[in-house]
Design a protein around this motif. Structure first.
Motif, PDB file in Angstrom:
ATOM      1  N   LEU A  59      35.478 -16.442 -26.661  1.00  0.00           N
ATOM      2  CA  LEU A  59      36.302 -16.202 -27.855  1.00  0.00           C
ATOM      3  C   LEU A  59      37.718 -15.792 -27.471  1.00  0.00           C
ATOM      4  O   LEU A  59      38.697 -16.286 -28.038  1.00  0.00           O
ATOM      5  N   LEU A  60      37.829 -14.900 -26.491  1.00  0.00           N
ATOM      6  CA  LEU A  60      39.152 -14.455 -26.054  1.00  0.00           C
ATOM      7  C   LEU A  60      39.947 -15.593 -25.432  1.00  0.00           C
ATOM      8  O   LEU A  60      41.145 -15.760 -25.702  1.00  0.00           O
ATOM      9  N   LEU A  61      39.280 -16.390 -24.607  1.00  0.00           N
ATOM     10  CA  LEU A  61      39.960 -17.497 -23.944  1.00  0.00           C
ATOM     11  C   LEU A  61      40.477 -18.511 -24.955  1.00  0.00           C
ATOM     12  O   LEU A  61      41.599 -19.021 -24.833  1.00  0.00           O
ATOM     13  N   SER A  62      39.674 -18.787 -25.972  1.00  0.00           N
ATOM     14  CA  SER A  62      40.083 -19.782 -26.974  1.00  0.00           C
ATOM     15  C   SER A  62      41.322 -19.319 -27.734  1.00  0.00           C
ATOM     16  O   SER A  62      42.201 -20.128 -28.065  1.00  0.00           O
ATOM     17  N   ARG A  63      41.419 -18.034 -27.994  1.00  0.00           N
ATOM     18  CA  ARG A  63      42.573 -17.518 -28.727  1.00  0.00           C
ATOM     19  C   ARG A  63      43.786 -17.339 -27.814  1.00  0.00           C
ATOM     20  O   ARG A  63      44.918 -17.627 -28.208  1.00  0.00           O
ATOM     21  N   ALA A  64      43.549 -16.879 -26.602  1.00  0.00           N
ATOM     22  CA  ALA A  64      44.661 -16.679 -25.667  1.00  0.00           C
ATOM     23  C   ALA A  64      45.283 -18.005 -25.233  1.00  0.00           C
ATOM     24  O   ALA A  64      46.458 -18.052 -24.858  1.00  0.00           O
ATOM     25  N   SER A  65      44.513 -19.079 -25.294  1.00  0.00           N
ATOM     26  CA  SER A  65      45.034 -20.387 -24.891  1.00  0.00           C
ATOM     27  C   SER A  65      46.056 -20.938 -25.890  1.00  0.00           C
ATOM     28  O   SER A  65      46.760 -21.906 -25.590  1.00  0.00           O
ATOM     29  N   ARG A  86      47.642 -12.610 -20.664  1.00  0.00           N
ATOM     30  CA  ARG A  86      46.328 -13.103 -20.235  1.00  0.00           C
ATOM     31  C   ARG A  86      45.840 -12.383 -18.978  1.00  0.00           C
ATOM     32  O   ARG A  86      44.630 -12.196 -18.801  1.00  0.00           O
ATOM     33  N   TYR A  87      46.755 -11.995 -18.091  1.00  0.00           N
ATOM     34  CA  TYR A  87      46.359 -11.314 -16.850  1.00  0.00           C
ATOM     35  C   TYR A  87      45.494 -10.098 -17.160  1.00  0.00           C
ATOM     36  O   TYR A  87      44.469  -9.872 -16.508  1.00  0.00           O
ATOM     37  N   SER A  88      45.907  -9.308 -18.124  1.00  0.00           N
ATOM     38  CA  SER A  88      45.150  -8.106 -18.463  1.00  0.00           C
ATOM     39  C   SER A  88      44.025  -8.396 -19.456  1.00  0.00           C
ATOM     40  O   SER A  88      42.930  -7.844 -19.334  1.00  0.00           O
ATOM     41  N   LEU A  89      44.274  -9.258 -20.415  1.00  0.00           N
ATOM     42  CA  LEU A  89      43.274  -9.533 -21.449  1.00  0.00           C
ATOM     43  C   LEU A  89      42.028 -10.187 -20.869  1.00  0.00           C
ATOM     44  O   LEU A  89      40.898  -9.881 -21.282  1.00  0.00           O
ATOM     45  N   LEU A  90      42.211 -11.087 -19.923  1.00  0.00           N
ATOM     46  CA  LEU A  90      41.095 -11.861 -19.385  1.00  0.00           C
ATOM     47  C   LEU A  90      40.609 -11.321 -18.035  1.00  0.00           C
ATOM     48  O   LEU A  90      39.990 -12.041 -17.260  1.00  0.00           O
ATOM     49  N   ALA A  91      40.856 -10.034 -17.790  1.00  0.00           N
ATOM     50  CA  ALA A  91      40.490  -9.435 -16.503  1.00  0.00           C
ATOM     51  C   ALA A  91      39.047  -8.960 -16.448  1.00  0.00           C
ATOM     52  O   ALA A  91      38.645  -8.338 -15.471  1.00  0.00           O
ATOM     53  N   GLY A  92      38.274  -9.268 -17.455  1.00  0.00           N
ATOM     54  CA  GLY A  92      36.877  -8.852 -17.460  1.00  0.00           C
ATOM     55  C   GLY A  92      36.710  -7.467 -18.049  1.00  0.00           C
ATOM     56  O   GLY A  92      37.472  -7.044 -18.914  1.00  0.00           O
ATOM     57  N   GLY A  93      35.700  -6.751 -17.577  1.00  0.00           N
ATOM     58  CA  GLY A  93      35.400  -5.441 -18.147  1.00  0.00           C
ATOM     59  C   GLY A  93      34.114  -5.479 -18.942  1.00  0.00           C
ATOM     60  O   GLY A  93      33.480  -6.536 -19.101  1.00  0.00           O
ATOM     61  N   LYS A  94      33.743  -4.347 -19.469  1.00  0.00           N
ATOM     62  CA  LYS A  94      32.460  -4.231 -20.198  1.00  0.00           C
ATOM     63  C   LYS A  94      32.487  -4.930 -21.541  1.00  0.00           C
ATOM     64  O   LYS A  94      31.454  -5.330 -22.057  1.00  0.00           O
ATOM     65  N   ARG A  95      33.687  -5.008 -22.163  1.00  0.00           N
ATOM     66  CA  ARG A  95      33.846  -5.615 -23.490  1.00  0.00           C
ATOM     67  C   ARG A  95      32.982  -4.891 -24.531  1.00  0.00           C
ATOM     68  O   ARG A  95      32.447  -5.508 -25.457  1.00  0.00           O
ATOM     69  N   LEU A  96      32.869  -3.571 -24.388  1.00  0.00           N
ATOM     70  CA  LEU A  96      31.993  -2.808 -25.268  1.00  0.00           C
ATOM     71  C   LEU A  96      32.402  -2.910 -26.728  1.00  0.00           C
ATOM     72  O   LEU A  96      31.540  -3.093 -27.611  1.00  0.00           O
ATOM     73  N   ARG A  97      33.684  -2.812 -27.018  1.00  0.00           N
ATOM     74  CA  ARG A  97      34.134  -2.798 -28.408  1.00  0.00           C
ATOM     75  C   ARG A  97      33.845  -4.117 -29.121  1.00  0.00           C
ATOM     76  O   ARG A  97      33.267  -4.114 -30.209  1.00  0.00           O
ATOM     77  N   PRO A  98      34.234  -5.258 -28.558  1.00  0.00           N
ATOM     78  CA  PRO A  98      33.872  -6.508 -29.237  1.00  0.00           C
ATOM     79  C   PRO A  98      32.365  -6.750 -29.300  1.00  0.00           C
ATOM     80  O   PRO A  98      31.867  -7.324 -30.273  1.00  0.00           O
ATOM     81  N   ILE A  99      31.633  -6.305 -28.283  1.00  0.00           N
ATOM     82  CA  ILE A  99      30.176  -6.471 -28.317  1.00  0.00           C
ATOM     83  C   ILE A  99      29.566  -5.649 -29.448  1.00  0.00           C
ATOM     84  O   ILE A  99      28.678  -6.123 -30.170  1.00  0.00           O
ATOM     85  N   LEU A 100      30.044  -4.428 -29.635  1.00  0.00           N
ATOM     86  CA  LEU A 100      29.563  -3.604 -30.745  1.00  0.00           C
ATOM     87  C   LEU A 100      29.885  -4.263 -32.086  1.00  0.00           C
ATOM     88  O   LEU A 100      29.046  -4.293 -32.995  1.00  0.00           O
ATOM     89  N   CYS A 101      31.089  -4.777 -32.205  1.00  0.00           N
ATOM     90  CA  CYS A 101      31.488  -5.448 -33.446  1.00  0.00           C
ATOM     91  C   CYS A 101      30.554  -6.615 -33.755  1.00  0.00           C
ATOM     92  O   CYS A 101      30.039  -6.736 -34.880  1.00  0.00           O
ATOM     93  N   MET A 102      30.307  -7.464 -32.763  1.00  0.00           N
ATOM     94  CA  MET A 102      29.460  -8.626 -32.975  1.00  0.00           C
ATOM     95  C   MET A 102      27.996  -8.233 -33.172  1.00  0.00           C
ATOM     96  O   MET A 102      27.271  -8.881 -33.935  1.00  0.00           O
ATOM     97  N   ALA A 103      27.562  -7.161 -32.515  1.00  0.00           N
ATOM     98  CA  ALA A 103      26.172  -6.729 -32.676  1.00  0.00           C
ATOM     99  C   ALA A 103      25.918  -6.257 -34.101  1.00  0.00           C
ATOM    100  O   ALA A 103      24.870  -6.566 -34.689  1.00  0.00           O
ATOM    101  N   PHE A 104      26.849  -5.522 -34.670  1.00  0.00           N
ATOM    102  CA  PHE A 104      26.695  -5.100 -36.065  1.00  0.00           C
ATOM    103  C   PHE A 104      26.769  -6.305 -37.000  1.00  0.00           C
ATOM    104  O   PHE A 104      25.988  -6.407 -37.953  1.00  0.00           O
ATOM    105  N   ALA A 105      27.694  -7.214 -36.733  1.00  0.00           N
ATOM    106  CA  ALA A 105      27.806  -8.401 -37.580  1.00  0.00           C
ATOM    107  C   ALA A 105      26.529  -9.236 -37.523  1.00  0.00           C
ATOM    108  O   ALA A 105      26.018  -9.692 -38.557  1.00  0.00           O
TER     109      ALA A 105
END
Length: 297
Positions: free
Chosen positions: A20-26, A42-61
């Motif tokens: 999702l991030l890649l599609s929007r950042a492109s 993109r250097y910082s946005l696409l650097a990986g990480g836990k992605r906890l916040r978006p995962i929580l958002c999608m899990a509730f959705a």
């Protein structure tokens, strides 16, 4: 004991979020963003990480999605959350703030692009978050924008950062809880609420997401404080013992390690109880709540 496979869930959800991030950042250059700025974003946005916040958002959705509701607003909300979180990390790492050289296992933005472009990349990510979130016909997007703005702004994350750098901050649990409830907790709580709002959830579901987000936001910060004391730089991808070196007040410093663990465990239990009526026993949200405390990086 739940049979839920957290490792597999996180892997699948992180892959989902990265796509999702890649599609929007492109789309950045196509919208007129200068290439150098787009690269820094993109250097910082696409650097990986836990992605906890978006995962929580999608899990509730995913948990409460109504059949007639499009998932796209929730996907955009998940990306907008990570845009805002990434901007905050870029600015946190600057010499005027935490002065960190590494983030997620590689040089921080200002070490690669210089301070000026790092600041501008952070600014651009913050504003681009609302471009992403507002780009669609669904009426709910106005509420989503307001929710994110409040969580990220003066009464939320930024206000909490100000409390964190105040020279006269007291070593008191009430101050610490207020500061982290704004600095870290506000965006985590917003992630949960955004997922419910985007998916057309009920007032009761929104209230439960609110309680869950507040509880795990605090547990997350306590775990971070403990990891800064007990973790190692290789696992965390950033320096450890930085809080003590900077003279910051943390939960272990103010109330001790054992009391910190007990408080975090209580908050996780409260979060699990809040979402059980939504997903049953041992669902993704309950397991994610425990992961917030049990993670090692």
């Amino acid at each position: 004991m739940s049979n839920f496979d957290l490792k597999d869930f996180l892997a699948r959800q992180q892959t989902r979020v990265e796509a999702l991030l890649l599609s929007r950042a492109s789309r950045l250059e196509a919208s007129g963003t200068p290439p150098g700025l787009a690269d820094a974003m993109r250097y910082s946005l696409l650097a990986g990480g836990k992605r906890l916040r978006p995962i929580l958002c999608m899990a509730f959705a995913d948990t409460i999605l109504q059949q007639s509701v499009s998932l796209t607003p929730a996907e955009d909300a998940a990306c907008a959350l990570e845009y805002v979180h990434t901007y905050s990390l870029i600015h946190d790492d600057l010499p005027a703030m935490d002065n960190d050289d590494f983030r997620r296992g590689r040089p921080t933005s200002h070490k690669v692009y210089g301070q000026a472009l790092a600041i501008l990349a952070g600014d651009a990510l913050l504003t681009e978050a609302f471009t992403v979130l507002a780009s669609g016909p669904e009426p709910v997007r106005a509420s989503l924008c307001r929710e994110l703005a409040v969580a990220a702004g003066a009464a939320g994350m930024v206000g909490g950062q100000v409390l964190d750098i105040a020279e006269d901050r007291p070593a008191q649990i009430d101050y610490l809880s207020r500061m982290h409830g704004m600095k870290t907790g506000a965006l985590i709580r917003a992630a949960c609420r955004l997922g419910v709002l985007a998916a057309g959830g009920s007032a009761d579901a929104l209230s439960r997401a609110d309680s869950y987000g507040e509880s795990i936001g605090l547990a997350f910060q306590i775990a971070d404080d403990i990891l800064d004391v007990m973790g190692n730089a290789k696992d965390m991808g950033k320096p450890v013992h930085a809080d003590a070196a900077a003279g910051r007040h943390t939960y272990p410093a103010v109330i001790g390690l054992e009391a910190s663990w007990m408080l975090a465990e209580r908050k996780v239990a409260e979060a699990v109880a809040a979402v059980e009526p939504l997903e049953g026993t041992g669902g993704p949200l309950a397991v994610l709540a425990r992961y917030v405390l049990e993670r090692n990086s």
